[in-house]
Design a protein around this motif. Sequence first.
Motif, PDB file in Angstrom:
ATOM      1  N   LEU A 105      -9.325   5.065 -10.330  1.00  0.00           N
ATOM      2  CA  LEU A 105     -10.669   5.560 -10.656  1.00  0.00           C
ATOM      3  C   LEU A 105     -10.950   6.902  -9.970  1.00  0.00           C
ATOM      4  CD1 LEU A 105     -12.884   2.341 -10.517  1.00  0.00           C
ATOM      5  CD2 LEU A 105     -12.223   3.670 -12.526  1.00  0.00           C
ATOM      6  N   PHE A 106     -10.650   6.954  -8.669  1.00  0.00           N
ATOM      7  CA  PHE A 106     -10.924   8.203  -7.956  1.00  0.00           C
ATOM      8  C   PHE A 106      -9.975   9.312  -8.407  1.00  0.00           C
ATOM      9  CE2 PHE A 106     -14.231   7.685  -4.747  1.00  0.00           C
ATOM     10  CZ  PHE A 106     -14.478   6.323  -4.843  1.00  0.00           C
TER      11      PHE A 106
ATOM     12  N   PHE B 144     -14.635  -4.717 -15.556  1.00  0.00           N
ATOM     13  CA  PHE B 144     -14.715  -3.714 -16.622  1.00  0.00           C
ATOM     14  C   PHE B 144     -15.266  -4.318 -17.911  1.00  0.00           C
ATOM     15  CE2 PHE B 144     -11.074  -2.063 -13.985  1.00  0.00           C
ATOM     16  CZ  PHE B 144     -11.825  -1.079 -13.369  1.00  0.00           C
TER      17      PHE B 144
ATOM     18  N   ALA C 285      -0.225   2.948  -0.819  1.00  0.00           N
ATOM     19  CA  ALA C 285      -0.538   3.405   0.545  1.00  0.00           C
ATOM     20  C   ALA C 285      -1.638   2.548   1.145  1.00  0.00           C
ATOM     21  CB  ALA C 285      -0.959   4.882   0.528  1.00  0.00           C
ATOM     22  N   GLY C 286      -1.590   1.269   0.841  1.00  0.00           N
ATOM     23  CA  GLY C 286      -2.549   0.339   1.422  1.00  0.00           C
ATOM     24  C   GLY C 286      -3.873   0.260   0.682  1.00  0.00           C
ATOM     25  N   ILE C 287      -4.042   1.070  -0.360  1.00  0.00           N
ATOM     26  CA  ILE C 287      -5.307   1.077  -1.098  1.00  0.00           C
ATOM     27  C   ILE C 287      -5.092   0.419  -2.459  1.00  0.00           C
ATOM     28  CG2 ILE C 287      -7.172   2.541  -1.981  1.00  0.00           C
ATOM     29  CD1 ILE C 287      -6.065   4.727  -0.038  1.00  0.00           C
ATOM     30  N   PRO C 288      -6.028  -0.450  -2.885  1.00  0.00           N
ATOM     31  CA  PRO C 288      -5.866  -1.098  -4.192  1.00  0.00           C
ATOM     32  C   PRO C 288      -5.696  -0.063  -5.303  1.00  0.00           C
ATOM     33  CG  PRO C 288      -7.666  -2.102  -2.991  1.00  0.00           C
ATOM     34  CD  PRO C 288      -7.215  -0.933  -2.189  1.00  0.00           C
TER      35      PRO C 288
ATOM     36  N   PHE D  52     -18.382  12.772  -5.732  1.00  0.00           N
ATOM     37  CA  PHE D  52     -17.076  12.265  -5.301  1.00  0.00           C
ATOM     38  C   PHE D  52     -17.051  12.118  -3.784  1.00  0.00           C
ATOM     39  CE2 PHE D  52     -12.586  12.789  -4.219  1.00  0.00           C
ATOM     40  CZ  PHE D  52     -11.970  11.984  -5.158  1.00  0.00           C
TER      41      PHE D  52
ATOM     42  N   ALA E 280     -11.135  12.843  -9.869  1.00  0.00           N
ATOM     43  CA  ALA E 280     -10.711  14.126  -9.286  1.00  0.00           C
ATOM     44  C   ALA E 280     -10.126  15.042 -10.360  1.00  0.00           C
ATOM     45  CB  ALA E 280      -9.689  13.882  -8.185  1.00  0.00           C
TER      46      ALA E 280
ATOM     47  N   PHE F   6      -8.012  -2.265   3.970  1.00  0.00           N
ATOM     48  CA  PHE F   6      -7.756  -3.010   2.740  1.00  0.00           C
ATOM     49  C   PHE F   6      -6.723  -4.127   2.927  1.00  0.00           C
ATOM     50  CE2 PHE F   6      -9.441   0.970   0.982  1.00  0.00           C
ATOM     51  CZ  PHE F   6     -10.373   0.463   0.122  1.00  0.00           C
TER      52      PHE F   6
ATOM     53  N   LYS G 252      -1.069  -2.377  -4.384  1.00  0.00           N
ATOM     54  CA  LYS G 252      -1.655  -1.409  -3.458  1.00  0.00           C
ATOM     55  C   LYS G 252      -0.773  -0.184  -3.339  1.00  0.00           C
ATOM     56  CE  LYS G 252      -4.516  -4.535  -0.833  1.00  0.00           C
ATOM     57  NZ  LYS G 252      -4.704  -5.283   0.393  1.00  0.00           N
TER      58      LYS G 252
ATOM     59  N   TYR H  24     -12.879  -6.139  -6.695  1.00  0.00           N
ATOM     60  CA  TYR H  24     -13.239  -6.098  -8.114  1.00  0.00           C
ATOM     61  C   TYR H  24     -14.589  -6.721  -8.386  1.00  0.00           C
ATOM     62  CZ  TYR H  24      -8.445  -4.692  -8.748  1.00  0.00           C
ATOM     63  OH  TYR H  24      -7.273  -4.020  -8.673  1.00  0.00           O
TER      64      TYR H  24
ATOM     65  N   THR I  38      -6.445   0.060  -8.496  1.00  0.00           N
ATOM     66  CA  THR I  38      -7.575   0.380  -9.363  1.00  0.00           C
ATOM     67  C   THR I  38      -8.485   1.427  -8.714  1.00  0.00           C
ATOM     68  OG1 THR I  38      -7.469  -1.916 -10.030  1.00  0.00           O
ATOM     69  CG2 THR I  38      -9.358  -0.660 -10.792  1.00  0.00           C
ATOM     70  N   LEU I  39      -8.679   1.285  -7.413  1.00  0.00           N
ATOM     71  CA  LEU I  39      -9.513   2.239  -6.679  1.00  0.00           C
ATOM     72  C   LEU I  39      -8.886   3.636  -6.736  1.00  0.00           C
ATOM     73  CD1 LEU I  39     -12.109   1.917  -4.977  1.00  0.00           C
ATOM     74  CD2 LEU I  39     -10.676   1.902  -2.953  1.00  0.00           C
TER      75      LEU I  39
ATOM     76  N   GLY J  31      -5.409   1.828   5.304  1.00  0.00           N
ATOM     77  CA  GLY J  31      -4.515   0.715   4.982  1.00  0.00           C
ATOM     78  C   GLY J  31      -4.929  -0.563   5.705  1.00  0.00           C
TER      79      GLY J  31
ATOM     80  N   LEU K 235     -16.303  -2.645  -6.948  1.00  0.00           N
ATOM     81  CA  LEU K 235     -16.184  -1.297  -7.491  1.00  0.00           C
ATOM     82  C   LEU K 235     -17.339  -0.853  -8.378  1.00  0.00           C
ATOM     83  CD1 LEU K 235     -12.449  -0.869  -8.500  1.00  0.00           C
ATOM     84  CD2 LEU K 235     -13.810   0.577  -7.015  1.00  0.00           C
TER      85      LEU K 235
ATOM     86  N   GLU L  49      -6.291  -2.436 -14.136  1.00  0.00           N
ATOM     87  CA  GLU L  49      -6.792  -3.455 -13.214  1.00  0.00           C
ATOM     88  C   GLU L  49      -5.593  -4.265 -12.725  1.00  0.00           C
ATOM     89  OE1 GLU L  49      -9.940  -5.741 -14.926  1.00  0.00           O
ATOM     90  OE2 GLU L  49     -10.093  -7.053 -13.191  1.00  0.00           O
ATOM     91  N   ILE L  50      -4.827  -3.649 -11.850  1.00  0.00           N
ATOM     92  CA  ILE L  50      -3.585  -4.274 -11.385  1.00  0.00           C
ATOM     93  C   ILE L  50      -3.718  -4.580  -9.896  1.00  0.00           C
ATOM     94  CG2 ILE L  50      -1.074  -4.023 -11.229  1.00  0.00           C
ATOM     95  CD1 ILE L  50      -1.421  -1.651 -13.230  1.00  0.00           C
ATOM     96  N   ASN L  51      -3.238  -5.729  -9.535  1.00  0.00           N
ATOM     97  CA  ASN L  51      -3.368  -6.137  -8.135  1.00  0.00           C
ATOM     98  C   ASN L  51      -2.205  -5.619  -7.289  1.00  0.00           C
ATOM     99  OD1 ASN L  51      -4.739  -7.226  -6.088  1.00  0.00           O
ATOM    100  ND2 ASN L  51      -4.625  -9.345  -6.794  1.00  0.00           N
TER     101      ASN L  51
END
Lengths: 78, 895
Positions: free
Chosen positions: A49-50, B234, A40-43, B281, A54, B219, A38, B228, A45-46, B216, B69, A34-36
Motif C-alpha cells: 500500500l505504501f 478490502f 524486512a519484518g514488515i507485513p 504519506f 509513493a 511487527f 513479511k 488486517y 500488504t503494508l 521488524g 490498515l 493480501e498475503i501473509n
Amino acid sequence: MSTNDQTPRSRERAAILLLVGVALLMPPLVQIFEINVKIAGIPFTLVYLFGVWAILIAGTAWLTRTVSDRDRDSGDVG
Amino acid sequence: MSLSGDVLLGVCLIYVAILFGVAFVVDRSARRGKFRWLRSPAVYTLSISVYCTSWTFYGAVGSAARNGLEFVTIYLGPTLVFVGWWWLLRKLVRLGQEQRITSIADLISSRFGKSPSLAVIVTLIAATATTPYIALQLQSVTRSYQAVAGEGDSLQTAFFVAVGMAIFTILFGTRNVDANERHHGVVAAIAIEAVVKLVALLAVGLFVVITAGGVGEIFADVPSEVVYGGTDIFGPRWVVLTFLSATAIICLPRQFQVTVVENADQRHLETASWLFPLYLFGMCLFIMPIALVGLKTMPVGSNPDLYVLTLPLAAGRDELALLAFLGGFSSATSMVIVAAIAVSTMISNHIVMPIALRFMSTGREVSGDVRNLLLTSRRISIALILGLGFLYFQLSGGSDALAAIGLIAFVGVAQFLPSLLGGIFWKGANRSGALGGMVVGAAFWAYTLFLPSFDGAVLLSRDVLEAGPWGIAFLRPQALMGLEGIDPLVHAVVWSLGGNVLVFVSISTLTRQSPIEKVQAIQFVDVFSGSHAAAAPFEGTSGDAEALFVLAQRILGREPARVLFDRLAYQQGNPRGLPQVTDQMLQRLERELAGSVGAASAHAMLTQIVGQTPIGMTQLINIADETQRLIETSRQLREKSAEFENAAQQLREANELLRSIDKRKDDFLSQVSHELRTPMTSIRSFSEILLETQDISEPQRSRFLAIINEESNRLTRLLDEILDLSHLEAGSLEVPCTELDARQVAQSAVDTIAGLALKRRIVVLRDLPNGTLQVMGNADRLRQVLINLLSNAIKYNTSPEPEISLRAETDGYHTTIDVIDNGGGVSRIEAHTIFEKFARGERGGLDRGAGLGLAISRALMQAMGGDLTVEFQADGTSFFRARLLVADARANAAE
C-alpha cells in the motif's frame, strides 16, 4: 485555443496514473496482495500500500514537472 | 519538567499568541504587498493539510489499533483526487477565481442560477455536518488535556476549550471582510500549525520505533488479524471509505476554503498535486507502528486514540509529550479556525444577508452598514458553530471513537458531490435537480447516520433505532427497507448518495432550466474554452451610479470602492466622476461584490438598486445564444470546408471531362479530315490522270469518271452526315414528329434493303405484330435509322448462313423495333463506344464506313423522343433496339 488543449499527452499520462492508482488500491486487485508474508519484518500488504502510494506521488511530481516545463517553454504563464 | 494543567494552559496561550502575532504581521505585510513567500506553493500545500485534524493526529492511531490498515483509506482518497488534479481541482480553482467564489455554497448556488434557496440548503447541510467534526476536535483536545493534566470534569474542560477556540477564531478570522475572502494571516498560521503537527507526529513515531528496537521488532509477534483488522479488509467498507475521503477533500467547507478560495495562483496546485499526498504519506508513516506498540505496552482498556500522547508520557518523556500535545492542539485549532471561518462566511452571506436585504431596504435604497452587519453575523455564527459542536459533544456523550464521528461529517458533506460534479461537468444539470437531490440525500443522511449517532438522545429514541418508528421494522434507521447485515456507514452512503444522485439526475432531466441557469451552466462547464466572455451590447438599464457607489462603499470599504469606481470610469474613457451604468459595469461590480458577499447576495443587491436584473433577460439569452452561435459557426465552418473540398472535387471531375471532350473533338477533326481526304485523293488522282494523259481509251475514261462520280457522291453523303450530326447534337435540326404507323415504316425499310440483302444472300425475317403500331415520330427519319441498322447488319454479317430478323413489339407505352442478326453482335465493351462518332465495330474493318451512321441514328431517335440502344441476350449476343413512344402514351404523359 485555450491553454488546456496544449498538453494533451501529459493529460493522458495523468489519466493512466489515476486509473492505475484506483485499480491497484481498490478491490478486487488489491486483494491479490493480501498475503501473509513479511518483507524486512514488515507485513507485505503494508509495504504494498505504501509502495503504490509513493509511486503515485513520484509519478505525479514527474508529470507536473513536465507540464510546467512545457508551459514555460511556450511562454504560457497563465 | 513535570506537566500540569497550568503548564499546558500557559504553553497553549503562548503558542496561540505566537500564531496570532504571525497572522497579524503577515496580514499587515500582505496588505503592503510584501511577503511574497506567503504566496508560495509550499504554504498553499501546508494550508491544505488542514485536512489532517486531530482525527488524524490522534484518531488514525486509534483507528489502526481497532481496524488495522483501514485508516489508510482516509488518506488514499485525497491522494487519488490530487493525483487526478488535472480534471477536477484545476477546474474548481479556475472557476473559483473567474467567478470570485467565496464558498462551496456560493459555487453551487452560483452555478445553478445564483439561487439563494440552494445556497441556504448547502449552508444548512454544511453547518450540520461540521457540528460533529467540531465536536471531534473539542473531544480530542479535552481528552488530551486530561491525559496530561489528570482527570477533571470533561464537560467543563470541553466548554472552556470551545469558548477559547471561539474567541481565537473570531480574533483570527473576522478582523475584516476581505475582498475575495482571502485570509493571508490565517493561512500563514495554519501553515505553521501544519509543520508543527507533522514534526510532532514524526517525532513520536521515531521515538516509538527506536525504543521498541526497530520496525521488524514491532511487527515480529503481531497476529495478522491485527494488521488486517479482521477478515474482509478490502471489502465494500474499504471502497466506501476511500470514496468518502476523496469526496471530503473537495466538499468539506474548510477544504474548499483553503484549496479553492484561498488559492492565489493556479500553478500552486501543480506543486500541491504531489506535495500534499507526500504530506499525508508522512503523517501516515508511523501510525501503524505507534498503534501496535500502544496495543502491546499500554494497559488494557486505555484509549487507543491517545497513544500518540500516552506512549511518551508512559516513557517519562514529558518534552515529547508536550510536543505531541501541541501537535494535537495544532491539528484541532487549525481545523476549527478554517471550518468556522468557512461555515460562518456561508451563514452570513447566504442566510443573514438575504434576510437583511429584505428588511433593510425599501425601494431603491440600501441602508445600514453592510460591512458591519457581515462581520457581526460572522462572529455570531462562529460562536454558534462552536456552541453546536459543544452541544453535540455533550449529547453524543463523547464516547465514540474519533474516526467514527469524523465519518458522519464526511457522509454529510458528500451530499454536495452530485450537484458539484454535475454542475461543472454537465450542462443539463439544473437548480431543481440539485435542490431535490441534496434535500433527499441530507434527509437520508440525517435519518440513517447523523441522528442515530446521538444514540437515542435526540429525536430518534433508542426504541426507534432498534425497532423502527411505530415499530415498523423496515423503517429502522440502520436497516432501511430491511437492508440488514451491512456496515452502518456503507448503509448510510448507499441510501443517501443513491437517493441524491437519482433525484438530482431525474429532476434535472425532467424539468427545464431558467435562462440565467443556462448562462451559468455554460460559464461553469466551459470555463476553459473562454468563449463565454462575449460582451453583449448595452441595453439601456436604468440605474443610479450614486446608489451603486454607496453600496460598494458599504461592502468593500470606502477606499477600495473609490478605487474600483475610478477604474471603472477610467475604462469607460471618463476620467472624472462616476462611471456610466452599463451592463458591463454592472457585471464587473457584481463580480467584485460577489467576492465579499457571495454571488446570490451580490446579484440580489444590484437587482434591488438597478430596479431590474442587472443583466437583462434578453441579454442573458443573448450570451447563451452567443456561445451556441460560436459553436454553430465553427460547425458551419467545418461543413463549409467540406463543401469546398467537394466543389473542388467536382471541378476536377468537370475539368477531366472537358479535357476528354476536347480530345474527342480533336480526334473528330482528324477523323473528318482523314475521311474527307480518302475520296478527295482518288478524285484528285483520277482527274489528274484524265487531264494529263492524252491517249486514254474511252472505256477507261468512263470508268475513271464513274469512280470520280462515286467518290464525289460519297463525299457529299459524308458531309451531309456530318452536318446532320452537328445539327442534331446542337439540337438545331428540327425533326417534326407526327403520329405514324411504325409497322409500315419498318416494312418499307425492309423493302428498301431487300436488293442489297438479296445480293449478299441474306434472309431478312419479319416478326411484326398484326395491325398498326401507332407511334410518335418522323417517318423519313425512322426509315433512315432502320435502313442504317439493317444495312449494317447486312454489311457486317460474317455468318456462313446469314440471317437478319426485324421484330417489333409494343407494351402500350413504348414500341420497340429490334434488328437482330446472327453475325455475332457487338461485344459488351464495344456497346459503350459504338455510338461514338467514327466508332467502328470490330467487324467494321471489312467495309469502309465513316462510322457516323450509328451516332446519327441514335441522335435521330432521341430527337423523336425515343432512343437507340444495344441490348444483350442471355446467350451474350446482342442486337439493336430502337424505341419510340406510343402515340397515346405521349398524349397521356403530356397531360
